[in-house]
Design a protein around this motif. Structure first.
Motif, PDB file in Angstrom:
ATOM      1  N   GLU A 208       2.397  44.257  23.419  1.00 13.47           N
ATOM      2  CA  GLU A 208       3.128  44.932  22.508  1.00 13.47           C
ATOM      3  C   GLU A 208       2.492  44.432  20.856  1.00 13.47           C
ATOM      4  O   GLU A 208       3.144  44.582  19.970  1.00 13.47           O
ATOM      5  N   GLU A 209       1.874  43.229  21.083  1.00 13.54           N
ATOM      6  CA  GLU A 209       1.700  42.398  19.820  1.00 13.54           C
ATOM      7  C   GLU A 209       0.730  42.741  19.260  1.00 13.54           C
ATOM      8  O   GLU A 209      -0.313  43.464  19.548  1.00 13.54           O
ATOM      9  N   LEU A 210       0.696  42.832  17.701  1.00 12.40           N
ATOM     10  CA  LEU A 210      -0.337  43.370  16.793  1.00 12.40           C
ATOM     11  C   LEU A 210      -0.855  41.872  16.088  1.00 12.40           C
ATOM     12  O   LEU A 210       0.170  41.263  15.580  1.00 12.40           O
ATOM     13  N   ILE A 211      -1.633  41.576  15.944  1.00  9.44           N
ATOM     14  CA  ILE A 211      -2.533  40.406  14.879  1.00  9.44           C
ATOM     15  C   ILE A 211      -3.512  41.180  14.094  1.00  9.44           C
ATOM     16  O   ILE A 211      -4.309  41.753  14.388  1.00  9.44           O
ATOM     17  N   ILE A 212      -2.780  41.423  12.780  1.00 14.72           N
ATOM     18  CA  ILE A 212      -3.669  42.244  11.642  1.00 14.72           C
ATOM     19  C   ILE A 212      -4.113  41.299  10.851  1.00 14.72           C
ATOM     20  O   ILE A 212      -3.239  40.649  10.073  1.00 14.72           O
TER      21      ILE A 212
END
Length: 513
Positions: free
Chosen positions: A34-38
């Motif tokens: 559920e991690e986001l790297i933006i």
């Protein structure tokens, strides 16, 4: 705010009343991250600061724990004069950061800042969410987002994509040059200083310098800055909802057009690059598509079904444009030798590399994608190119530009820049960009805004049930939904660890938190 993130130390246990363990499929599905790297990317003066604030606020509203990683701070942390750099403002600050960033990439490697960002992610994850597991990797199950502000080199993006795969998203901020200049001048710098920063930021002379132009077109989602916080907010919310498959969002006409162009590009067997184009009417109906490849007798291009396929890989096994530029070099060399000029071969090579001869494109056997789409429509007596929109994966060259004007196309939308193009210089009387004035009597050429073709099928595909057994619409919300283009927890933690180990050998000092 998001719920506290919990560390996974072992596979989840089953609650199935009929069996003692889950099926392998469900077990693996429960490992979806559920991690986001933006990553944020935009030319200097484009308004990344405002985009970051909006994105951070919206992610928090949707239940994410958000961390902001500023590459400028990581750059400063590696400088011996860090305190002096922190005090600089305006042009001097921008220039000093550009110099320092280039120095780090030159001394180590082009991806070094992305490596530092990855190390910072591991530091923040450990500080916020717990100790390392037995494998040295922390794996969390709740929503957490890391905003990397901002990326300036293609190698930085490539490393982050390779490490985090589907969990990494690049957000591209688009703004006209005139607007960027005005924005920079508000920071008390001259027009000349703003121009220096813009030129260097777009494309540095050195390979290790900033190359935002090459980086920007790799974005997964493009946002056009029109000085409207409401419009930016709406774009950001749409992006977040698309990641989670909520609200039954469908593609815009421009997204359909660009995806059609991208799909057409995959047919190309050109040895130089794959380019695609499509033409649509005002209702968004795709009328024709095209790609860059060799034309065949009777109309159209050679393809996989051609009995007599004479494309370059079958016909001479060499790019004819390169072949004839090589012949041009030989001709120049012969002329120099006939004049008894020493070093004729080296001079001829220098002339070819440092003059417009390097950008010659007319020796290619391939018709360009835009021309393929135009001629395909011309073979259809039921429609016309007049007043239509042309979508192209790459900015039109000056050869295509004149045919676009002559065909009556009113608007062109593109993703990737094409530095060889002289379209504006040669046809400024008939085409214009949003940098200039609105012109009813010229063809508008503008950047694409919306979902990149690379994410199109995942964002708009049928990812989950849309109705229940009674035929009623099922509503989904970001807070309770996973990613439609998911990545598993077990796939990138080990990569992070390896990258951090390699980075620590190059930069042993930890960046400040």
């Amino acid at each position: 705010m998001a719920q506290p993130v919990q560390k996974i130390t072992e596979l989840p246990q089953s609650n199935n009343a009929h069996k003692n363990q889950e099926t392998p499929l469900v077990t693996i599905q429960n490992r979806r991250s559920e991690e986001l790297i933006i990553g944020l990317c935009g030319t200097v003066g484009s308004g990344i600061r405002g985009l970051k604030s909006t994105l951070e606020n919206k992610l928090i509203e949707f239940g994410y724990h958000v961390e902001h990683i500023r590459l400028s701070e990581l750059i400063i942390s590696q400088q011996s004069n860090a305190e002096e750099l922190k005090k600089l403002k305006g042009f001097e600050r921008y220039k000093a950061l550009q110099d320092s960033g280039d120095e780090l990439r030159n001394k180590h490697r082009a991806s070094i800042l992305a490596e530092m960002a990855i190390r910072q992610i591991t530091i923040l994850r450990e500080a916020n969410f717990g100790d390392e597991g037995t494998d040295g990797v922390i794996k969390v199950t709740k929503k957490a987002a890391y905003i990397i502000d901002q990326l300036k080199h293609p190698d930085e993006i490539s490393l982050l994509k390779e490490t985090y795969r589907n969990n990494f998203y690049l957000l591209g901020m688009l703004r006209t040059e005139n607007e960027r200049r005005a924005n920079l001048k508000e920071e008390q710098m001259t027009d000349t200083e703003a121009g220096i920063l813009i030129d260097r930021d777009r494309k540095a002379v050195e390979s290790y310098g900033q190359h935002v132009e090459k980086s920007l077109h790799k974005s997964d989602y493009f946002i056009r800055n029109i000085d409207s916080s409401q419009a930016t907010g709406e774009s950001v919310v749409r992006f977040i909802k698309l990641i989670h498959g909520t609200n039954h969002i469908t593609p815009t006409k421009d997204e359909v057009g660009i995806y059609s162009a991208f799909s057409a590009s995959l047919k190309s067997a050109c040895l130089s690059r794959q380019v695609g184009a499509s033409i649509s009417d005002d209702d968004g109906n795709i009328l024709s598509t095209g790609c860059n490849d060799v034309p065949k007798f009777g109309g159209g291009l050679y393809n996989a079904e051609s009995d007599y396929d004479k494309r370059c890989f079958n016909h001479g096994s060499k790019c004819y444009n390169d072949k004839h530029k090589s012949l041009l070099k030989s001709e120049i060399e012969s002329i120099l030798e006939s004049k008894n000029i020493p070093g004729a071969s080296q001079i001829a090579q220098q002339i070819l590399e440092e003059s417009k001869a390097k950008s010659l494109i007319e020796y290619s056997r391939a018709i360009h994608a835009e021309m393929d789409a135009i001629t395909a429509l011309a073979r259809n007596a039921n429609s016309s190119t007049v007043g239509k929109t042309l979508y192209c994966t790459t900015y039109p060259c000056h050869v295509c530009a004149r045919h676009i004007v002559a065909a009556g196309i009113k608007r062109v939308v593109y993703i990737e820049p094409y530095e060889k193009s002289l379209a504006t210089q040669l046809h400024g009387d008939a085409i214009y960009h949003p940098d200039n004035q609105t012109a009813e009597t010229k063809v508008l050429i503008e950047n694409f805004e919306g979902v990149s073709p690379l994410r199109y099928s995942k964002f708009f595909g049928y990812n989950q049930k849309r109705k229940n057994g009674s035929g009623e619409v099922i509503g989904y919300f970001v807070n309770g939904s996973g990613h439609v283009d998911f990545q598993h927890l077990d796939s990138y933690g080990e990569y992070e660890l390896k990258i951090v180990q390699l980075l620590n050998n190059s930069l042993p000092d930890q960046p400040f938190e």
